[in-house]
Enzyme design. Structure first.
Site, PDB file in Angstrom:
ATOM      1  N   HIS A 159      10.395 -17.921 -12.102  1.00  0.00           N
ATOM      2  CA  HIS A 159      10.084 -17.469 -13.479  1.00  0.00           C
ATOM      3  C   HIS A 159       9.229 -18.533 -14.162  1.00  0.00           C
ATOM      4  O   HIS A 159       9.734 -19.590 -14.537  1.00  0.00           O
ATOM      5  CB  HIS A 159      11.381 -17.254 -14.272  1.00  0.00           C
ATOM      6  CG  HIS A 159      11.161 -16.749 -15.672  1.00  0.00           C
ATOM      7  ND1 HIS A 159      11.882 -15.693 -16.189  1.00  0.00           N
ATOM      8  CD2 HIS A 159      10.326 -17.140 -16.667  1.00  0.00           C
ATOM      9  CE1 HIS A 159      11.502 -15.465 -17.432  1.00  0.00           C
ATOM     10  NE2 HIS A 159      10.555 -16.341 -17.748  1.00  0.00           N
ATOM     11  N   HIS A 178       5.589 -19.157 -16.921  1.00  0.00           N
ATOM     12  CA  HIS A 178       4.470 -18.667 -17.735  1.00  0.00           C
ATOM     13  C   HIS A 178       3.274 -19.573 -17.465  1.00  0.00           C
ATOM     14  O   HIS A 178       3.327 -20.766 -17.763  1.00  0.00           O
ATOM     15  CB  HIS A 178       4.832 -18.712 -19.226  1.00  0.00           C
ATOM     16  CG  HIS A 178       6.019 -17.864 -19.556  1.00  0.00           C
ATOM     17  ND1 HIS A 178       5.911 -16.563 -19.996  1.00  0.00           N
ATOM     18  CD2 HIS A 178       7.351 -18.117 -19.454  1.00  0.00           C
ATOM     19  CE1 HIS A 178       7.124 -16.057 -20.171  1.00  0.00           C
ATOM     20  NE2 HIS A 178       8.011 -16.982 -19.848  1.00  0.00           N
ATOM     21  N   LYS A 205       8.804  -6.613 -15.432  1.00  0.00           N
ATOM     22  CA  LYS A 205       9.555  -7.384 -16.426  1.00  0.00           C
ATOM     23  C   LYS A 205       9.883  -6.541 -17.645  1.00  0.00           C
ATOM     24  O   LYS A 205       9.002  -5.922 -18.233  1.00  0.00           O
ATOM     25  CB  LYS A 205       8.716  -8.607 -16.835  1.00  0.00           C
ATOM     26  CG  LYS A 205       9.378  -9.520 -17.860  1.00  0.00           C
ATOM     27  CD  LYS A 205      10.449 -10.401 -17.254  1.00  0.00           C
ATOM     28  CE  LYS A 205      11.245 -11.144 -18.304  1.00  0.00           C
ATOM     29  NZ  LYS A 205      10.583 -12.325 -18.834  1.00  0.00           N
ATOM     30  N   HIS A 226      14.578  -9.832 -19.506  1.00  0.00           N
ATOM     31  CA  HIS A 226      14.873 -10.756 -20.605  1.00  0.00           C
ATOM     32  C   HIS A 226      16.071 -10.149 -21.332  1.00  0.00           C
ATOM     33  O   HIS A 226      15.916  -9.197 -22.097  1.00  0.00           O
ATOM     34  CB  HIS A 226      13.659 -10.888 -21.533  1.00  0.00           C
ATOM     35  CG  HIS A 226      13.885 -11.886 -22.628  1.00  0.00           C
ATOM     36  ND1 HIS A 226      13.179 -13.057 -22.735  1.00  0.00           N
ATOM     37  CD2 HIS A 226      14.768 -11.891 -23.657  1.00  0.00           C
ATOM     38  CE1 HIS A 226      13.612 -13.741 -23.785  1.00  0.00           C
ATOM     39  NE2 HIS A 226      14.580 -13.056 -24.369  1.00  0.00           N
ATOM     40  N   HIS A 253      16.617 -16.287 -16.889  1.00  0.00           N
ATOM     41  CA  HIS A 253      17.079 -17.400 -17.730  1.00  0.00           C
ATOM     42  C   HIS A 253      18.442 -17.116 -18.373  1.00  0.00           C
ATOM     43  O   HIS A 253      18.575 -17.064 -19.601  1.00  0.00           O
ATOM     44  CB  HIS A 253      16.046 -17.798 -18.788  1.00  0.00           C
ATOM     45  CG  HIS A 253      15.314 -16.662 -19.455  1.00  0.00           C
ATOM     46  ND1 HIS A 253      15.946 -15.628 -20.095  1.00  0.00           N
ATOM     47  CD2 HIS A 253      13.993 -16.401 -19.586  1.00  0.00           C
ATOM     48  CE1 HIS A 253      15.058 -14.799 -20.587  1.00  0.00           C
ATOM     49  NE2 HIS A 253      13.860 -15.240 -20.286  1.00  0.00           N
ATOM     50  N   ASP A 263      11.219 -21.013 -16.359  1.00  0.00           N
ATOM     51  CA  ASP A 263      10.773 -20.475 -17.643  1.00  0.00           C
ATOM     52  C   ASP A 263       9.879 -21.466 -18.368  1.00  0.00           C
ATOM     53  O   ASP A 263       9.844 -21.497 -19.610  1.00  0.00           O
ATOM     54  CB  ASP A 263      11.958 -20.050 -18.532  1.00  0.00           C
ATOM     55  CG  ASP A 263      11.520 -19.159 -19.689  1.00  0.00           C
ATOM     56  OD1 ASP A 263      10.425 -18.578 -19.610  1.00  0.00           O
ATOM     57  OD2 ASP A 263      12.266 -19.067 -20.672  1.00  0.00           O
TER      58      ASP A 263
HETATM   59  C1  NCD Z   1       8.438 -17.497 -23.488  1.00  0.00           C
HETATM   60  C2  NCD Z   1       6.978 -17.632 -23.811  1.00  0.00           C
HETATM   61  O1  NCD Z   1       6.606 -18.521 -24.578  1.00  0.00           O
HETATM   62  O2  NCD Z   1       6.162 -16.883 -23.249  1.00  0.00           O
HETATM   63  N1  NCD Z   1       9.202 -18.267 -24.418  1.00  0.00           N
HETATM   64  C3  NCD Z   1      10.449 -18.729 -24.220  1.00  0.00           C
HETATM   65  O3  NCD Z   1      11.026 -19.267 -25.161  1.00  0.00           O
HETATM   66  N2  NCD Z   1      11.036 -18.635 -23.062  1.00  0.00           N
HETATM   67  C4  NCD Z   1       8.816 -16.080 -23.476  1.00  0.00           C
HETATM   68  C5  NCD Z   1      10.098 -15.828 -22.745  1.00  0.00           C
HETATM   69  O4  NCD Z   1      10.228 -16.078 -21.563  1.00  0.00           O
HETATM   70  O5  NCD Z   1      11.011 -15.330 -23.375  1.00  0.00           O
HETATM   71 ZN    ZN Z   2      10.009 -16.622 -19.718  1.00  0.00          ZN
END
Ligand code: NCD
Ligand code: ZN
Length: 346
Positions: free
Chosen positions: A15, A17, A101, A138, A176, A249
């Site tokens: 996971h 971003h 997702k 999520h 998460h 995450d």
């Molecule tokens: C994530 C993001 O910034 O894209 N933020 C977070 O707090 N984890 C989005 C997410 O995974 O919920």
């Molecule tokens: Zn995330």
């Protein structure tokens, strides 16, 4: 393995971003340096809702990845109220989309196009169950009357329990996980229900959000919970249960977006991801369980081969930089200025 180094099978991040454009170019190297594969979240603006958009994003990630890396991104589709079953079939056929997702609308950063009521997404979930495409969730209830610290529990007991019951063959990952209720739900569910656990939720309770003042760089969603929940997550991560696996995450945001009157959610952990997990496992006296959590449980869950090469951590101190250059600005990393006890050496 000697007392001063730890060599494990190369881990994967289930996971992450990676963002896009200049920010993607700034952060992808940190993930590619240590992880063999990573499940890349689709919450771009606009979100990745089609296989064609996922293919184009995959190409942009490949171009941004350092040339000597063998890092392989695994893409995800962003479910909306209107995701057609044909898109699910195409995702399954693509070979590079690993799942879809589910963001409850309004749950987190860039989730405005998310699912507004879970029966709206039932046709897509039926197609996913039928064609074998995993659901990545999520897990937070977003109704405004739900206390922010109860959002995961309420979602798990309501929506998630219903989805797992109504789609008994659907592979589901509670992303998460942050609560003992979430971890207990996953542990008690069938083997095809798993969860990722982040380094920040293993490292800190919610007290860390307010240590001496408000700490925006520790703010993520789901938000950090009280210490008893952190203890439950440590148990889940270090207990050897194959349902729990590594998912950082890592969610980079520029400093100005975090340090503002309405600072956004997300911790950037990619700069020290494996090191943070190693510290948490070491503190729990379970360093020998790190490899299975980081490198075996994830591929086993998804039915993919484990990596065959290794990475080595040295028991060596280093200081996390105060900031990293990113997209002509800066990102403040998680644990900025802190001393880490493990360092990735190869
Ligand atoms: C994530 C993001 O910034 O894209 N933020 C977070 O707090 N984890 C989005 C997410 O995974 O919920
Ligand atoms: Zn995330």
């Amino acid at each position: 393995m000697t007392a001063s180094t730890l060599t494990i099978t190369r881990p994967d991040d289930w996971h992450v971003h990676l963002r896009d454009e200049a920010l993607l170019r700034s952060v992808v190297g940190a993930t590619a340096r240590v992880f063999g594969r990573a499940v890349v979240m689709p919450n771009l603006d606009p979100p990745i809702t089609t296989v064609a958009a996922a293919a184009a994003y995959r190409e942009r990630i490949a171009v941004a990845t350092p040339p000597d890396s063998r890092f392989a991104p695994l893409l995800t589709l962003y479910l909306t109220d209107n995701t057609p079953a044909e898109e699910i079939v195409a995702a399954r056929k693509s070979g590079f989309v690993i799942g879809a997702k589910y963001y409850p609308a309004g749950a987190t950063t860039t989730s405005d196009s998310g699912v507004t009521a879970h029966d709206r997404v039932y046709p897509a979930l039926e197609a996913m169950e039928k064609h074998g495409l995993p659901l990545l969730i999520h897990g937070e209830a977003t109704a405004s009357e739900v206390d922010v610290f109860d959002r995961e529990r309420v979602f798990v007991e309501g929506s998630l329990a219903r989805i797992v019951r109504d789609f008994p063959a659907l592979k589901v990952v509670l992303e998460h996980v942050t609560t003992h209720e979430g971890a207990e739900f996953v542990a008690a569910a069938p083997a095809h229900v798993g969860a990722t656990i982040t380094p920040q939720h293993l490292s800190y309770s919610r007290n860390a959000l307010f240590a001496g003042g408000i700490r925006p760089h520790r703010y993520c969603l789901p938000v950090l919970k009280r210490e008893s929940h952190r203890q439950a997550l440590i148990q889940a991560a270090t207990g050897g249960n194959p349902k729990f696996f590594l998912g950082t995450d890592s969610a980079p945001h520029l400093r100005r977006a975090k340090e503002s009157a309405c600072g956004c959610a997300g911790c950037y952990t990619a700069h020290a991801a494996l090191e943070l997990y190693a510290e948490a496992f070491e503190a729990a006296g379970a360093l020998e369980r790190l490899e299975a959590f980081a490198s075996f449980h994830g591929p086993d869950f998804y039915g993919l081969p484990r990596n065959t090469d290794t990475v080595t951590l040295a028991h060596e101190t280093w200081t996390v930089p105060d900031e990293y250059a990113a997209a002509d600005e800066v990102i403040v990393p998680f644990n900025a200025g802190a001393t880490m006890r493990w360092r990735l050496v190869v």
